[in-house]
Structure formats: C-alpha cells, structure tokens
Enzyme design. Structure first.
Site, PDB file in Angstrom:
ATOM      1  N   CYS A 106       0.833  -1.192   0.000  1.00 21.11           N
ATOM      2  CA  CYS A 106       0.000   0.000   0.000  1.00 21.11           C
ATOM      3  C   CYS A 106       0.872   1.249   0.000  1.00 21.11           C
ATOM      4  O   CYS A 106       2.084   1.169   0.160  1.00 21.11           O
ATOM      5  CB  CYS A 106      -0.925   0.017   1.205  1.00 21.11           C
ATOM      6  N   ASP A 489     -19.537   6.614 -36.145  1.00 20.45           N
ATOM      7  CA  ASP A 489     -19.118   6.652 -37.518  1.00 20.45           C
ATOM      8  C   ASP A 489     -20.046   5.677 -38.253  1.00 20.45           C
ATOM      9  O   ASP A 489     -20.661   4.836 -37.609  1.00 20.45           O
ATOM     10  CB  ASP A 489     -17.666   6.165 -37.550  1.00 20.45           C
TER      11      ASP A 489
END
Length: 797
Positions: A106, A489
C-alpha cells in the site's frame, strides 16, 4: 492513395491536411499512432469512413500496411490496491528493473520507499504495483545493491525479478506466524477476561497476558511504527503504535493488546481479499501457454513460448491454446476466442486467417506462422492494460487520496485538542479524555475509505476484459458511467464496412469496363472498403488496370492521378461541383442513387464527368437492437458521416438512430462533438480503429470497434471492444454505471462508519478495540462489495 511512407518513396507530395481522409475522416496510421497530419493520438481511437467513399470517398486506411506477516495488507491507510502508482524522480533512466517487495502492499510502504530512494543518484523514476507487490525502478546504475540496501533500511526486503511477464507468486503466511498470531489472540482475550473478572484493567495478571500478546503478535506493527517515526512519516503504523503505547501508559492493558491483535487480523484479512483482485489478473495471464511446438530442423520440438521469434512456424493441436499471435499457414479449424473477444462461439479459420494467443483450437491441427513475440501478442497487451490500468487513477480515487491525506492529520489534531481541552474545561477526567482521544486516533485510519475505490476498479476492469471490453483504467471507466450521448461513424461501425459496386453508369465516351479500369488504377493502393469494392468489381469482370502516377488525395473530396496518360479524378459530388462538372445528366443520376440510399463515386476528367460508380454497404444485422438497448439506458445516439445526407438518412431509418448528419468533413465532425459537449452532454465517439482521429480525441470517451486486429486501437483507445459486437456498447455503459453505484455505496459506508464512531468516541461510548473492529469490518464490507464486480459483466437488458 499511398501511405505517407510510400508517397515519400515515390516522390509524391505529403498529404495536405487530412489528405488520406477522403470521406471527411481523419485516419491514423496504426504503425506511427499519428493521424495523417502527424498529430499524436492520445485519447483518440479509431473510426471509420463513409459509404460514399465520400469520394465523399471516406477512405478508411485499414493499414496492415521483512514484513513478517507475509501477504498482509495495511489496515487503514492510504491503501493501495490501486497500483501501479508512478512517481517521477528526475530525468528518465536507461534501464528498468522489477523488484518484488513482499511488505509493499500500500502507499504506506510506498512513501517510505520514496523517501529512501528519492534522493539516490541514478534513480530516475519509481512505479508501484501494490496488488503484485512489485516496484519498477527506472535507473542508470551499474547494479541495484544500493537500492536494495536503502529499501532494507526502512524494514523491507527487495528481490529482483527477471521474467517481466511471469505472474508473481505471493508467499503465504508461515505456519509459525499463524501460531504466534493465534497465541497472541488467546493472550489478548485472556487479558480481557481477567480484567472483567477482577474488575481492574491494571491488575498484574491482566497486564502480563496483555504484554505476552503484544510480544507474540504486535512487534511487527510497533517496529513499523518506529520506522515511521524515525522517517517522520505519518502513517497507520505510527497511529496504531501511539494508540497502543498510550493505552498502556494509562493502564488500559487489555485494550492495548486487543487493538494490536485485531490490527494484525485486519492485515491478514485484507491481504486475502486484495489477493482476490490479483487473482483476476493472474487468471488472464494463465490463458497464454508457456510452451509452443516449434518446427526446428524438420522436427517439432517443445520450446518456451517466450523464446519463439516472430516468423517461426508452430503447430497447434486440437484442444490446445494458441501460444502466439500469427496467421494460419496450413490446416483448418474453429477457434474459441473468448479470452480475446469475450465471444465463446467458435470462429472458423483457414490459411491466411489471423489467430490470437490464448484462443483455443477446436478439432483440426493447424500450423501457424507467428507474427509477434509472446510479450507482443494481443493477449499480452490486454493483460498489461488490466495490470497497469490503475497507473492513471480515476477521478474518484484521486479525490479520495486527497481527502485521506487531509482527513488523517485533521483527526489527529482534533484528538490531541480533545485530550487537552476537555479536562481543562472540566468536561472529562484526564484518563477519560486521553482514552477517548486514543479511540479517535484509531478512527483516523482511512483504510476502508481509501481501499473502496481501487479494489472496485480492479475487479471491474478484470471482469470487463474477460467479456471482451478492454477499459484503459479507472478514468475511462468512470467516464463511461456518465455517457449520455454516443456518436457513431457509419461505414464499418453501423454498417459492415464491406460495400459493393451495384452499378456503373457511363456519361461520356467511355464504356463501363473502361470506367472501372481507370477507377481501379486510382484506387489500387488503398485498403479502404470502397476502394476494395471498386477493385473487386474490376477483377470480377476480368479487367486489368494501368499503374496510376502522380496520385494525390483531397480531404473529403477524392483522389486524382494520371492513368493511360489522362488526368483523372475519382471522388464525391462535392469534387464534381468544385471542378464544374455537375451537369444535368450527372445531377439526375446522383439524385436517383441518393433516393435509393446508395453512394456514388464520380469519375472526372477535368470539367467533364465520365461516369458514376454506384456503391452500397449493408447495415449490421445487430445494429437496430444495439441502438434500442442504448435508448433504454437513456443514451442519445448520433451518426456523423462523410456520406451524403440521403445515404445517412437511409441508414438512420434502418437502425433507428435518433440524429444523423451527413456530408461532414473531419472538422465538421469535431464541431458536432463540441456542440454536444457544450449542451452539457458527456459524449462517446465510436469508430473501428483506423480514422476519425480529431473527433475521437475530442470526445469524452473514445471507443474502438473490432480492436483485436488493430494495433492502433489497442494502444490509443480509451475503451476497446475486442470484437465487432455493437451490443457490447450497452454492456459497457451498464457495467460502468454498476461500478459507479458500488463505488458510491462503498464510500458512503466508509464515511458513515467513521462519522458514527467519531461521535461515539467524543461521548465516551466507543472503546479502542471496538473502533478497530468497526474499521476492520467496514474494510471487509467494501472489499467484498467491490469484488462482486469480478464475477462478470451483466448483459444490458
């Protein structure tokens, strides 16, 4: 129609603007990751062209061309399942090394390592992967002895890793460690029991058992607390050490022992839960075979896949996984490509077809010519993306990290003020005030709060990858949850991208075959679907065509060049209009084709229209259902195309798309995206991986279709759909929204728990061990809630 490199070799002028974008679509070169103007494509991905070539030509250039509790996580702190985290320490080093540091799980440890290595000459940058407990060091050092010694001084051991692609095995806690922790717990419980029976926490029996508990299981935490103090680092171990020592000083021996024991248990439980997130990555890594059957000297020998070079011939037998990306040279079979695309239905493959590492061969023996090394396969890039996605923290994670960095010192100061002020004001005795302040110190641990986001994000990314959704980190994941408009598109996205020539109309002194010959000459060097259609039609008629010279392209208009000594141009009605060739006969033919929903390519010689080539593309069969799913999610759909408006409207009518715009140049599409964003919408742009770079880069989220075969999509897309399934767009948004809901619940639970126990501590209603127990419980709740996302992606309904 040449690639820029070809244009240079042939002495041609470079493209002007997006010169390869004859349908108004900008096209990135997948080999350079630039668009045709040389712009770097960052958040952009691919997109597509236009059925009318937009010649309107829309060419889509598909270029092939000694942490003593092994595996323990830190309970409470700026927790770090979010790895990897990059920290720049200077100019980049020339080498990089991977160090496994078991104690580094951590940011608590990361900050200690940063302080230890930050000023070291030759160390350029550090990158932390907390899930696998790996530190990447970019350096310019003859060896790493100094780095390892510096890490050892802050209580951790570093082991250099040599295989960058191998999963890192996390050692389990030793049997001796488990027994010591169990004895520590029994002693702590015994201390609590003696205190309860005797009615005194300060009795010698209770104190002796508490001290035994601390010596058996609490020394590692106290040692880390001392390291934090000596390096002037405010972290969880420092806070816990202060709370335990303070409890002992005021005679709360049972409390001190129970706090340390519960903290050790918390680390064990969190480590086990965090390992679950790591398992998702390891599961992906296990999909790639470690060995391959390689042809060598006329024989088949088994070799490590990592040693097989591109261009080698490998054999894949029925039921085996493909070891490396390649193309089939001999044999036919069906392949399960679920690890790549998320689609479990077998795909038939024959010589010339691409196969991907990790896919499963069906019933036939095939020989494959490899096209990439083991670390360059599509599967390897998917694994790297999931493994390293957290390097770019999601907005929520960045906010939580900033909040936690303020929250902890604020609560610490509040606890100190409470310990001093309340006795002076006569509200509490010194004993009660100090004890309650110590409870507040435990509450200052932001474990559950900080761990809530990264575990959730890692789980969501891993399950999405298995579903064929490659999401490039927490930021795109959070953006996908907010999407309320999707721009498409047309060619290759809403349509199949394989148009066909449906007719040829001669308008001058050339016949149909001659028109096709000249058109094929101009289109000979393009891989755009419309160019392929022209070439296919010419080939079907048995025609041959001359080599075109001086070929050049005009963005959104067409292509021109010399063929048979004639200066010709092939393009859109816009090009015909600009060259003064739009006469009544041509206008009538174009109107007829537009009403029929077909595209038209006009062949010109100067101001004279020689003929019209009609082309048409089929709408994807799944497109209407996919767009209805988006509508159910409240997402608006927009089509942006370079084709003429009639063709665009025809496709819109077939798909049920809400808003459709045709005749757009690249800058027009960009303007439409900006207009949607200015109205307050979060916009996604969907393409197929090879063009529309400006619009894709401008959109809040770029999504690539069919990215398994596109290098540029895998490397530049914010999200890559590994197959061509439009339905996965709704799955993506639904999965992202579910993730966002889990994040909100986790953060709310963590904050509410902290608030409740802070209030209880102020009124003397919470004990030290209760605070630790609540913190542990909350952490486990948010971890378990986040891990639910690892089970898989729910289909959008």
């Amino acid at each position: 129609m040449f690639h820029p490199a070809q244009r240079k070799r042939r002495g041609l002028a470079p493209h002007a603007g997006h010169a390869s974008c004859r349908g108004g679509e900008g096209k990135p070169d997948p080999r350079t990751k630039d668009d045709c103007c040389g712009h770097k494509l960052e958040a952009a991905l691919p997109a597509q062209p236009s059925a009318a070539h937009d010649h309107e030509h829309g060419h889509k250039h598909d270029h092939d061309h000694d942490h003593q509790h092994a595996g323990q996580a830190c309970s409470g702190h700026d927790h770090g399942a979010e790895a990897p985290r990059a920290v720049s320490l200077g100019e980049g080093g020339r080498q990089q090394a991977r160090l496994h540091i078991q104690a580094m799980d951590c940011p608590t440890e990361a900050k200690l390592i940063e302080k230890a290595l930050g000023g070291m000459t030759g160390v350029a940058a550090l990158e932390f992967n907390f899930i696998e407990r790996v530190l990447l060091v970019r350096h310019d050092l003859p060896n790493l002895d100094g780095v390892k010694q510096a890490i050892a001084k802050v209580g951790m051991k570093a082991v250099e890793l040599t295989d960058a692609s191998a999963p890192v095995e996390q050692p389990k806690a030793s049997r001796r460690g488990n027994w010591l922790l169990a004895l520590s717990g029994l002693a702590a419980a015994g201390s609590e029991g003696v205190a309860w029976l005797s009615g005194a926490d300060q009795g010698w029996g209770s104190a002796a058992l508490a001290l035994a508990s601390i010596l058996l299981g609490g020394i590692p935490t106290l040692k880390k607390g001392w390291i934090a103090l000596s390096t002037r680092t405010l972290n969880i171990h420092f806070l816990m050490s202060v709370a335990v020592i303070g409890a002992m000083l005021i005679g709360q021996w049972p409390e001190a022992a129970m706090v340390l024991f519960l903290f050790a248990i918390a680390e064990r439980l969190e480590a086990m839960s965090l390992a679950r997130a790591g398992e998702a990555v390891k599961a992906l890594m296990s999909l790639a075979p470690e060995t391959a059957w390689l042809q060598s000297g006329g024989e088949w020998v088994e070799r490590p896949a990592a040693e097989v070079a591109p261009g080698s011939r490998v054999r894949v037998r029925p039921g085996e996984r493909v070891p490396l990306d390649g193309r089939i040279d001999q044999g036919h079979s069906a392949f399960n490509e679920a690890p790549i695309t998320g689609e479990s239905l077998p795909v038939d493959k024959s010589p010339g077809d691409a196969v991907f590492a990790g896919s499963i061969n069906g019933s036939g023996v095939v020989e494959v010519l490899t096209t990439a090394a083991a670390n360059g396969s599509v599967l390897a890039r998917i694994i790297d993306t999931v493994r390293n996605a957290q390097a770019s923290k999601a907005p929520t994670q960045r906010f939580i990290d900033r909040f936690a960095s303020i929250y902890t010192p604020v609560v610490l100061v509040a606890a100190l003020l409470f310990a001093v002020a309340t006795p002076l004001l006569g509200w509490l005795s010194w004993h009660e005030a100090i004890y309650n302040a110590l409870v507040m110190l435990v509450i200052a641990c932001p474990c559950a709060l900080v761990i809530a986001t990264p575990v959730t994000v890692v789980s969501a990314l891993a399950s999405a990858a298995k579903h064929g959704l490659l999401i490039k980190g927490g930021a795109p994941l959070e953006t996908a949850a907010r999407i309320d408009a999707v721009c498409f598109d047309k060619t290759g996205t809403l349509t199949e991208g394989e148009p066909q020539v449906t007719g040829v109309v001669a308008l001058a002194d050339a016949d149909q075959d001659q028109l096709l010959r000249w058109a094929a000459a101009l289109d000979a060097h393009s891989t755009h679907p419309l160019a392929k259609a022209v070439l296919a039609a010419a080939s079907a008629r048995g025609l041959s065509w001359p080599e075109a010279e001086q070929v050049s392209e005009q963005a959104g208009r067409g292509v021109s060049g010399l063929a048979d000594g004639r200066k010709l141009a092939l393009g859109s009605s816009r090009l015909a209009r600009e060259q003064g060739a739009l006469n009544e006969a041509l206008q009538a033919e174009l109107s007829r084709l537009e009403l029929a929903g077909q595209g038209a390519l006009v062949l010109l010689e100067g101001e004279r229209a020689l003929g019209v080539i009609a082309v048409a593309d089929r709408v994807r069969a799944e497109a209407p259902a996919a767009l209805r799913q988006l509508a159910k999610l409240g997402v608006a759909t927009v089509m942006l195309s370079g084709d003429n408006q009639q063709v665009v409207q025809a496709v819109a009518a077939q798909t049920g798309i809400i808003e459709a715009h045709g005749g757009l140049l690249p800058e027009d599409k960009l303007e439409r995206i900006i207009r949607l964003q200015s109205s307050g919408k979060t916009v996604a742009m969907v393409g197929d991986g090879v063009n529309d770079a400006p619009a894709l880069a401008r959109a809040d989220l770029g999504i690539a279709m069919g990215a398994a075969g596109s290098d540029s999509a895998l490397e530049t897309a914010g999200v890559a759909l590994m197959d061509d399934k439009l339905a996965k767009l709704a799955d993506l948004i639904s999965h992202a929204r579910r993730t966002a809901q889990v994040l909100k619940v986790n953060i709310a639970v963590a904050l509410l728990t902290k608030l409740v126990f802070f209030a209880l501590a102020m009124f003397g209603l919470a004990s030290l061990w209760m605070a630790v127990f609540a913190d542990v419980g909350t952490s486990l709740v948010v971890i378990a809630n986040g891990l639910r996302l690892a089970r898989g992606v729910r289909k959008a309904e």
